[in-house]
Write a protein that holds these residues in place. Structure first.
Motif, short mmCIF file in Angstrom:
data_model
loop_
_atom_site.label_atom_id
_atom_site.label_comp_id
_atom_site.label_asym_id
_atom_site.label_seq_id
_atom_site.Cartn_x
_atom_site.Cartn_y
_atom_site.Cartn_z
N LEU A 73 0.83 -1.20 0.00
CA LEU A 73 0.00 0.00 0.00
C LEU A 73 0.86 1.25 0.00
N TYR A 74 0.56 2.16 -0.93
CA TYR A 74 1.23 3.45 -1.03
C TYR A 74 0.17 4.54 -0.89
N ILE A 75 0.49 5.59 -0.11
CA ILE A 75 -0.45 6.69 0.10
C ILE A 75 0.23 8.01 -0.23
N ILE A 76 -0.44 8.81 -1.02
CA ILE A 76 -0.10 10.23 -1.14
C ILE A 76 -1.17 10.96 -0.35
N GLY A 77 -0.78 11.61 0.75
CA GLY A 77 -1.79 12.14 1.65
C GLY A 77 -1.39 13.39 2.38
N ARG A 114 0.42 -7.15 -5.17
CA ARG A 114 -0.65 -6.24 -5.57
C ARG A 114 -0.29 -4.85 -5.06
N ASN A 115 0.03 -3.97 -5.97
CA ASN A 115 0.45 -2.62 -5.62
C ASN A 115 -0.73 -1.66 -5.73
N ARG A 251 0.20 2.77 -15.52
CA ARG A 251 1.24 2.45 -16.50
C ARG A 251 2.59 2.21 -15.81
N LEU A 252 2.78 2.89 -14.67
CA LEU A 252 4.04 2.73 -13.94
C LEU A 252 4.06 1.45 -13.10
N GLY A 253 2.94 0.74 -13.02
CA GLY A 253 2.96 -0.55 -12.35
C GLY A 253 1.94 -0.77 -11.26
N PHE A 254 1.14 0.25 -10.94
CA PHE A 254 0.14 0.06 -9.89
C PHE A 254 -1.05 -0.74 -10.45
#
Length: 333
Positions: A73-77, A114-115, A251-254
């Motif tokens: 899990l990645y967050i921009i927050g 799973r990204n 497109r970058l992989g997520f």
């Protein structure tokens, strides 16, 4: 006498350094010279109104993190997802990375996992965040090559040095203890009682039972207020921007990209204060939107208890729990 002058000079220099440097200010915190001036809430800190003085709670941990999970899990927050509020332990994931809006971090995606990317923003900043490209998370094929020592040193120095907000930081350094808050409370209470006026930076509900950030209610702040006009053309532009951002990160992989818009406090507690622009609903329900959403607006509207802290712009433990439940359900975490 000269020795005393030197002592005073050294103390003044240390306090001034605390206003400029995060490293020095953290050290001053550790030795008790400075105390957390947000400990009673950010809105109380601005207003100093004693009726909104509220100790910040420590919400119970989720303890859900898992090294065997297949999800990263990645967050921009923003501040709602800061470490003191949200952490990896709140999700069943094997990797967790968060970057703050306006900053930049590198990430290397594991194609065997799973990204998932979650774009989290409070309502007041949605229009400015998505009116431009989102580049806070830089996806690279190989992040094992560390940057040179010179670049790393410059970056650390830039992050540590705060010349632009030195006045505010000095005020926190010098006037963060309870005795200073008491003096501010007396002044704020008299100003409200005699002139029916609260401190600049906050606004009170009509019944004076709730306090809001002035950004949320002042319609002259066109990109921030819940009650500022929001034409359909801008909604369409923002939705197009969201779609473009999500497509690029895919497109970058997520594997999945999600959006979570957290309502302004005034949106939930005083929606009839003005003509609410319904930003959240109009974006989330747009037929053009190709980004999955975590809807917290509806649960907050239907909540049996207030989901926000009394003297703060952020959620309380109940509001936090509602958001986490919504994220886990939608993202399958």
């Amino acid at each position: 006498m000269r020795f005393l002058r030197y002592i005073v000079l050294v103390i003044a220099l240390v306090l001034w350094a605390g206003g400029l440097s995060s490293t020095v200010s953290h050290w001053l915190y550790s030795v008790g010279v400075i105390v957390d001036d947000y400990r009673y809430g950010d809105l109380y800190r601005i207003s100093a109104l004693p009726q909104f003085k509220d100790h910040q709670p420590v919400c119970p941990p989720s303890n859900r993190a898992s090294d065997t999970s297949s999800t990263h899990l990645y967050i921009i927050g923003d501040s709602f997802s800061e470490e003191q509020r949200i952490s990896r332990d709140d999700f069943r994931v094997s990797h967790y990375q968060r970057v703050k809006w306006g900053f930049s971090q590198r990430a290397q995606l594991d194609p065997t996992k799973r990204n998932v990317l979650l774009l989290e923003t409070v309502e007041r900043h949605f229009r400015e965040h998505f009116a431009q490209p989102v580049n806070e998370l830089v996806v690279e094929k190989d992040t094992n090559q560390a940057p040179s020592a010179m670049v790393s040193w410059r970056r650390r120095l830039k992050e540590d040095y705060h010349r632009s907000d030195v006045e505010e930081r000095l005020a926190s350094t010098l006037f963060s203890h309870d005795w200073a808050f008491w003096l501010k409370e007396v002044k704020a209470a008299l100003t409200l009682s005699w002139f029916n006026r609260a401190s600049t930076g906050v606004s009170l509900s009509r019944d004076h039972k709730n306090i809001f950030l002035d950004f949320d209610t002042d319609t002259t702040r066109k990109k921030l207020s819940s009650f500022a006009k929001l034409p359909d053309t801008e909604v369409n532009t923002l939705v197009d921007s969201l779609n473009s951002i999500a497509d690029r990160y895919r497109r970058l992989g997520f594997d999945d990209v999600y959006l979570s818009i957290i309502p302004n406090k005034a949106t939930i507690l005083e929606p009839n204060r003005g003509a609410y622009n319904h930003l959240i609903e109009r974006v989330q329900n747009s037929p053009k939107l190709r980004v999955k959403t975590v809807n917290i607006y509806t649960p907050y509207k239907e909540a049996s208890q207030v989901p926000y802290l009394k003297g703060d712009t952020h959620w309380n433990c109940a509001g936090r729990s509602l958001w986490l439940d919504a994220v886990r359900e939608q993202l399958s975490l």
